[in-house]
Enzyme design. Sequence first.
Site, PDB file in Angstrom:
ATOM      1  N   SER A 147       0.781  -1.240   0.000  1.00 54.56           N
ATOM      2  CA  SER A 147       0.000   0.000   0.000  1.00 54.56           C
ATOM      3  C   SER A 147       0.812   1.289   0.000  1.00 54.56           C
ATOM      4  O   SER A 147       0.228   2.374  -0.121  1.00 54.56           O
ATOM      5  CB  SER A 147      -0.953   0.016   1.203  1.00 54.56           C
ATOM      6  OG  SER A 147      -2.075  -0.798   0.947  1.00 54.56           O
ATOM      7  N   LYS A 198       0.234   3.827  -2.679  1.00 50.96           N
ATOM      8  CA  LYS A 198      -0.733   4.927  -2.611  1.00 50.96           C
ATOM      9  C   LYS A 198      -0.076   6.294  -2.488  1.00 50.96           C
ATOM     10  O   LYS A 198      -0.748   7.319  -2.655  1.00 50.96           O
ATOM     11  CB  LYS A 198      -1.693   4.697  -1.439  1.00 50.96           C
ATOM     12  CG  LYS A 198      -2.576   3.456  -1.577  1.00 50.96           C
ATOM     13  CD  LYS A 198      -3.539   3.336  -0.414  1.00 50.96           C
ATOM     14  CE  LYS A 198      -4.485   2.153  -0.575  1.00 50.96           C
ATOM     15  NZ  LYS A 198      -3.891   0.876  -0.148  1.00 50.96           N
ATOM     16  N   SER A 227      -5.865   3.598   4.643  1.00 45.76           N
ATOM     17  CA  SER A 227      -5.327   2.841   3.508  1.00 45.76           C
ATOM     18  C   SER A 227      -6.425   2.144   2.707  1.00 45.76           C
ATOM     19  O   SER A 227      -6.283   0.997   2.284  1.00 45.76           O
ATOM     20  CB  SER A 227      -4.296   1.805   3.992  1.00 45.76           C
ATOM     21  OG  SER A 227      -3.517   1.344   2.919  1.00 45.76           O
ATOM     22  N   LYS A 238       2.955   6.615   5.145  1.00 47.82           N
ATOM     23  CA  LYS A 238       2.128   5.539   4.602  1.00 47.82           C
ATOM     24  C   LYS A 238       2.720   4.183   4.936  1.00 47.82           C
ATOM     25  O   LYS A 238       3.930   3.974   4.829  1.00 47.82           O
ATOM     26  CB  LYS A 238       2.007   5.687   3.078  1.00 47.82           C
ATOM     27  CG  LYS A 238       0.955   4.790   2.472  1.00 47.82           C
ATOM     28  CD  LYS A 238      -0.444   5.250   2.828  1.00 47.82           C
ATOM     29  CE  LYS A 238      -1.481   4.157   2.613  1.00 47.82           C
ATOM     30  NZ  LYS A 238      -1.398   3.045   3.593  1.00 47.82           N
TER      31      LYS A 238
END
Length: 401
Positions: free
Chosen positions: A71, A74, A131, A242
């Site tokens: 993720s 992202k 997320s 993140k």
Amino acid sequence: MLKKIFILIAVFVLCMIYPVYGEETTEVPENKENSETVELGIQSKAVILMEKTTGKVLYEKNADESLSPASITKIMTLILIFDALESGKITLEDVVTTSEYAKSMGGSQVFLETGEQQTVDTLIKCIIVASGNDASVAMAEYVAGSEPEFVKMMNERAAGLGMKNTHFEDCCGLTDSANHYTSARDVAVMSRELISKYPQIHKYSTIWMENITHVTDKGTKEFGLANTNKLLKQYQWTTGLKTGSTSLAKYCVSATANKNDIELIAVVMAAPDYKLRFQEAIKLFEYGYGMCQLYTDKIADKKENVKINNGVKEKVKCGYKNDFTYLSVKGENIASIEKKAEKSKDVKAPVKKGDVMGRLVYYLDGKEIGYAEILAEENVKKMKFSDAYIKIIKKFIIKLK
């Protein structure tokens, strides 16, 4: 006599040994404080520590190895969203309708329903705090019309940033495709782009918990977003950014922190367990802040004048594109940094806006450590005969007065 002979032999041997030892030691680099000689006991497969303002790498391990990013993909999705906001293509108040495809995303999600409407602002929170894969796809479709078209934009943006070891297959990192990969260095590069160009991202990335409201045919329901970045509670200077994890990628994080106005980016990829990625990010931060000093000279708004010849003006207004920064990692006395303006001489018109008209040079202990270019901020035309004639007349009139 034998004792004297023995002493002479010992002295001779020492004299023979000393020069050889001296030659060997002078070949060792003076500065061992680099990412290859420092051992931090990092267990994760790949890591990198970068300073935001200068982009200087303070530590790295397998930083160019291609790995699954999960993720932290992202981060690029967010860059494109903020690009669209900056260009005016979309606004934070725009309402986005969730497609059936976006709703079908598995993995981490915020459970958007088909046809559900949320603002861009809310979906950004869903992406960076929780997320949400469904929120990422919904935004990809809104910005580009479809996820495949958005992914094409992601790869183009990555190429523009010089991310040589990156290729995206989706906008959220859910895929296990071997063709979806990046490196710790490339993650640091795109993280730096996001926080440098769009510092407002920290308004979202520092949210610990917040509720959103689902409004669907089934009614209204509150849903709690909880930040996946546990560093917010574990390291007091954390500002983002993140996390990511899949069975293929293992545990990843691109973490940002700001201490004493120094912003660092710590990327950890393929950590063997959930907690270790955060522990090693903290270890990288502590190492970085233990060695960093950042010198900043606020010159972006400072103005200069440079003399020119044969122009309709005698001087051209100049300035600087950015502030000057210097990152010290050697314990230097940055308070002793000196600067000297070196303006171009015998400059002839015409001059165009943006032309380099000299340098502001910075010195530390007598050595040049960098410079800022002095740039023309206006166009100055070459003087014609008519211009010279008018100038003479004006001077004559002034004298008469």
